[in-house]
Write an enzyme that holds these catalytic residues in place. Structure first.
Site, PDB file in Angstrom:
ATOM      1  N   VAL A  14       0.843  -1.207   0.000  1.00  0.00           N
ATOM      2  CA  VAL A  14       0.000   0.000   0.000  1.00  0.00           C
ATOM      3  C   VAL A  14       0.874   1.252   0.000  1.00  0.00           C
ATOM      4  O   VAL A  14       0.679   2.163  -0.821  1.00  0.00           O
ATOM      5  CB  VAL A  14      -0.961   0.023   1.219  1.00  0.00           C
ATOM      6  CG1 VAL A  14      -1.811   1.286   1.204  1.00  0.00           C
ATOM      7  CG2 VAL A  14      -1.850  -1.206   1.238  1.00  0.00           C
ATOM      8  N   VAL A 119      -4.014   4.234   7.643  1.00  0.00           N
ATOM      9  CA  VAL A 119      -4.471   3.237   6.666  1.00  0.00           C
ATOM     10  C   VAL A 119      -4.427   1.828   7.262  1.00  0.00           C
ATOM     11  O   VAL A 119      -5.226   0.963   6.916  1.00  0.00           O
ATOM     12  CB  VAL A 119      -3.594   3.283   5.383  1.00  0.00           C
ATOM     13  CG1 VAL A 119      -4.115   2.321   4.329  1.00  0.00           C
ATOM     14  CG2 VAL A 119      -3.522   4.694   4.816  1.00  0.00           C
ATOM     15  N   HIS A 176     -14.808   0.414   8.752  1.00  0.00           N
ATOM     16  CA  HIS A 176     -14.330  -0.039   7.450  1.00  0.00           C
ATOM     17  C   HIS A 176     -14.528  -1.550   7.317  1.00  0.00           C
ATOM     18  O   HIS A 176     -14.184  -2.305   8.210  1.00  0.00           O
ATOM     19  CB  HIS A 176     -12.847   0.327   7.339  1.00  0.00           C
ATOM     20  CG  HIS A 176     -12.170  -0.207   6.123  1.00  0.00           C
ATOM     21  ND1 HIS A 176     -12.748  -0.182   4.875  1.00  0.00           N
ATOM     22  CD2 HIS A 176     -10.945  -0.766   5.949  1.00  0.00           C
ATOM     23  CE1 HIS A 176     -11.897  -0.709   3.993  1.00  0.00           C
ATOM     24  NE2 HIS A 176     -10.812  -1.067   4.631  1.00  0.00           N
TER      25      HIS A 176
HETATM   26  N1  APR Z   1       7.866   1.052  11.269  1.00  0.00           N
HETATM   27  C1  APR Z   1       7.886   1.193   9.929  1.00  0.00           C
HETATM   28  N2  APR Z   1       7.434   0.245   9.082  1.00  0.00           N
HETATM   29  C2  APR Z   1       6.975  -0.891   9.613  1.00  0.00           C
HETATM   30  C3  APR Z   1       6.935  -1.107  11.026  1.00  0.00           C
HETATM   31  C4  APR Z   1       7.411  -0.075  11.853  1.00  0.00           C
HETATM   32  N3  APR Z   1       7.401  -0.202  13.177  1.00  0.00           N
HETATM   33  N4  APR Z   1       6.412  -2.337  11.240  1.00  0.00           N
HETATM   34  C5  APR Z   1       6.129  -2.871  10.029  1.00  0.00           C
HETATM   35  N5  APR Z   1       6.464  -1.996   9.038  1.00  0.00           N
HETATM   36  C6  APR Z   1       6.375  -2.170   7.602  1.00  0.00           C
HETATM   37  C7  APR Z   1       6.775  -3.552   7.127  1.00  0.00           C
HETATM   38  O1  APR Z   1       8.189  -3.719   7.140  1.00  0.00           O
HETATM   39  C8  APR Z   1       6.174  -3.603   5.735  1.00  0.00           C
HETATM   40  O2  APR Z   1       7.094  -3.200   4.738  1.00  0.00           O
HETATM   41  O3  APR Z   1       5.048  -2.042   7.132  1.00  0.00           O
HETATM   42  C9  APR Z   1       5.010  -2.595   5.825  1.00  0.00           C
HETATM   43  C10 APR Z   1       3.645  -3.214   5.570  1.00  0.00           C
HETATM   44  O4  APR Z   1       3.607  -3.610   4.258  1.00  0.00           O
HETATM   45  P1  APR Z   1       2.853  -4.928   3.727  1.00  0.00           P
HETATM   46  O5  APR Z   1       3.172  -6.070   4.604  1.00  0.00           O
HETATM   47  O6  APR Z   1       3.149  -5.037   2.257  1.00  0.00           O
HETATM   48  O7  APR Z   1       1.313  -4.591   3.958  1.00  0.00           O
HETATM   49  P2  APR Z   1       0.360  -3.721   2.995  1.00  0.00           P
HETATM   50  O8  APR Z   1      -0.307  -4.618   2.033  1.00  0.00           O
HETATM   51  O9  APR Z   1       1.076  -2.537   2.490  1.00  0.00           O
HETATM   52  O10 APR Z   1      -0.740  -3.263   4.058  1.00  0.00           O
HETATM   53  C11 APR Z   1      -0.396  -2.397   5.120  1.00  0.00           C
HETATM   54  O11 APR Z   1      -2.509  -1.306   5.160  1.00  0.00           O
HETATM   55  O12 APR Z   1      -4.481  -1.685   4.009  1.00  0.00           O
HETATM   56  C12 APR Z   1      -3.789  -1.898   5.201  1.00  0.00           C
HETATM   57  O13 APR Z   1      -4.659  -4.025   6.005  1.00  0.00           O
HETATM   58  C13 APR Z   1      -3.534  -3.389   5.465  1.00  0.00           C
HETATM   59  O14 APR Z   1      -2.873  -3.096   7.739  1.00  0.00           O
HETATM   60  C14 APR Z   1      -2.390  -3.310   6.434  1.00  0.00           C
HETATM   61  C15 APR Z   1      -1.618  -2.078   5.943  1.00  0.00           C
END
Ligand code: APR
Length: 310
Positions: A14, A119, A176
């Site tokens: 995202v 988000v 949501h």
């Molecule tokens: N600080 C910064 N980044 C972090 C941290 C943190 N403390 N903890 C996790 N992350 C990062 C992860 O390393 C990862 O790259 O958050 C990112 C999440 O990305 P994805 O796993 O690809 O998830 P995504 O599909 O982007 O969804 C993120 O948005 O729509 C919502 O339900 C979905 O809660 C989820 C979020």
């Protein structure tokens, strides 16, 4: 011209897509932050290398250092786990609650003047948590949910009616996803309520599909959740704030008595402008819709309490 700065925390599916949309539209310079070393830097560099092809001027950089978000007008938070098949929003809340707490502390220190656009799911609960931890004013903490739910509803209705999705006006309130509340009177094809155009059982089926719109995609992807439509929804909200456009969209905001709900974040129509949420609208609902909205708020409150944040 001073180009505003937007930071995106979480350089996953995202976050990366949000960042890409923002720079491709030359809307702002973007800082992409993640805890995984090298990953946000690599993704930002990859996006930056498309500038000559796409023809945008906006700069993007990736970092693991939160101090680089200083001076951001908006911080979009997508950090956390995406939902996996079979995982409830409550289970997700427990996992993502810790991440949001730590990320918000850092944002509060580094970008105390920003508008927080949340988000991470379950978004209403995570927005309430970020508001509590940040101590930011209510108008500066916003959750993205309703724009996405309304867009999903719009698509499914458009497919059923054989028209373009943008011809459908769809309003979805509440939490949501699963506990969203579609507003019948405000869901129309060129002003004609869709309830006059569809059989009740078809409309019910479309509403059910919309409610589980996120889960349907999780079930298909198996290893992640939706990101194309969510990032499009985030983009329009960022654009409305930066351009001070006063767009009215459904978004998660703090209710202090509106709709008979107090002390909880839930989706209602809000006006977005330079100050963040500049207006909150209380529209007339049927008794059934009002009850559904209160039930939805009850679920957010229950999940929030289960996080045990004092
Ligand atoms: N600080 C910064 N980044 C972090 C941290 C943190 N403390 N903890 C996790 N992350 C990062 C992860 O390393 C990862 O790259 O958050 C990112 C999440 O990305 P994805 O796993 O690809 O998830 P995504 O599909 O982007 O969804 C993120 O948005 O729509 C919502 O339900 C979905 O809660 C989820 C979020």
């Amino acid at each position: 011209m001073i180009i505003p700065k937007v930071s995106v925390v979480g350089a996953g599916f995202v976050g990366t897509m949000v960042a890409q949309r923002i720079v491709e539209h030359d809307l702002a310079q973007v800082v992409l932050v993640d805890i995984v070393e090298g990953m946000p830097q690599g993704k930002a560099l990859d996006i930056a290398q498309s500038a000559g092809i796409e023809g945008f001027d906006a700069k993007i950089r990736g970092t693991n250092d939160f101090s680089e978000i200083r001076g951001s007008r908006i911080v979009v938070v997508t950090a956390g786990f995406a939902r996996l098949p079979g995982m409830s929003r409550e289970e997700l809340a427990a996992k993502n609650g810790q991440i949001i707490q730590s990320v918000t502390e850092k944002i509060k220190t580094q970008a105390p003047e920003c508008i927080l656009l949340m988000v991470t799911n379950p978004v209403d609960v995570m927005t309430q948590l970020a508001w509590k931890v940040s101590g930011f004013p209510v108008h500066c903490v916003i959750g993205m949910g309703g724009v996405l739910d309304s867009a999903r509803y719009q698509l499914f209705l458009a497919e059923e009616l054989g028209v373009a999705p943008r011809e459908i006006e769809a309003l979805v309130l509440g939490g949501h996803g699963d506990s969203m509340v579609p507003v019948g009177r405000c869901t129309t094809l060129k002003g004609v309520p869709v309830s006059q155009l569809l059989k009740p059982e078809r409309l019910r089926a479309i509403i059910e599909r919309t409610k589980s719109g996120g889960a349907e995609i999780v079930g298909l992807l198996k290893t992640g959740s939706a990101f194309h439509a969510p990032s499009a929804a985030v983009f329009v909200m960022v654009e409305a704030i930066l351009r001070d456009s006063k767009r009215v969209v459904p978004a998660s905001t703090y209710l202090d008595g509106q709709y008979g709900i107090r002390g909880c974040f839930i989706g209602i129509p809000v006006k977005l402008g330079a100050a963040g949420i500049e207006g909150r609208y209380e529209i007339e609902l049927t008794a059934e819709e009002r009850d559904a909205l209160r039930r939805s708020a009850g679920l957010v409150q229950k999940t929030f309490k289960e996080l045990h944040i004092s």
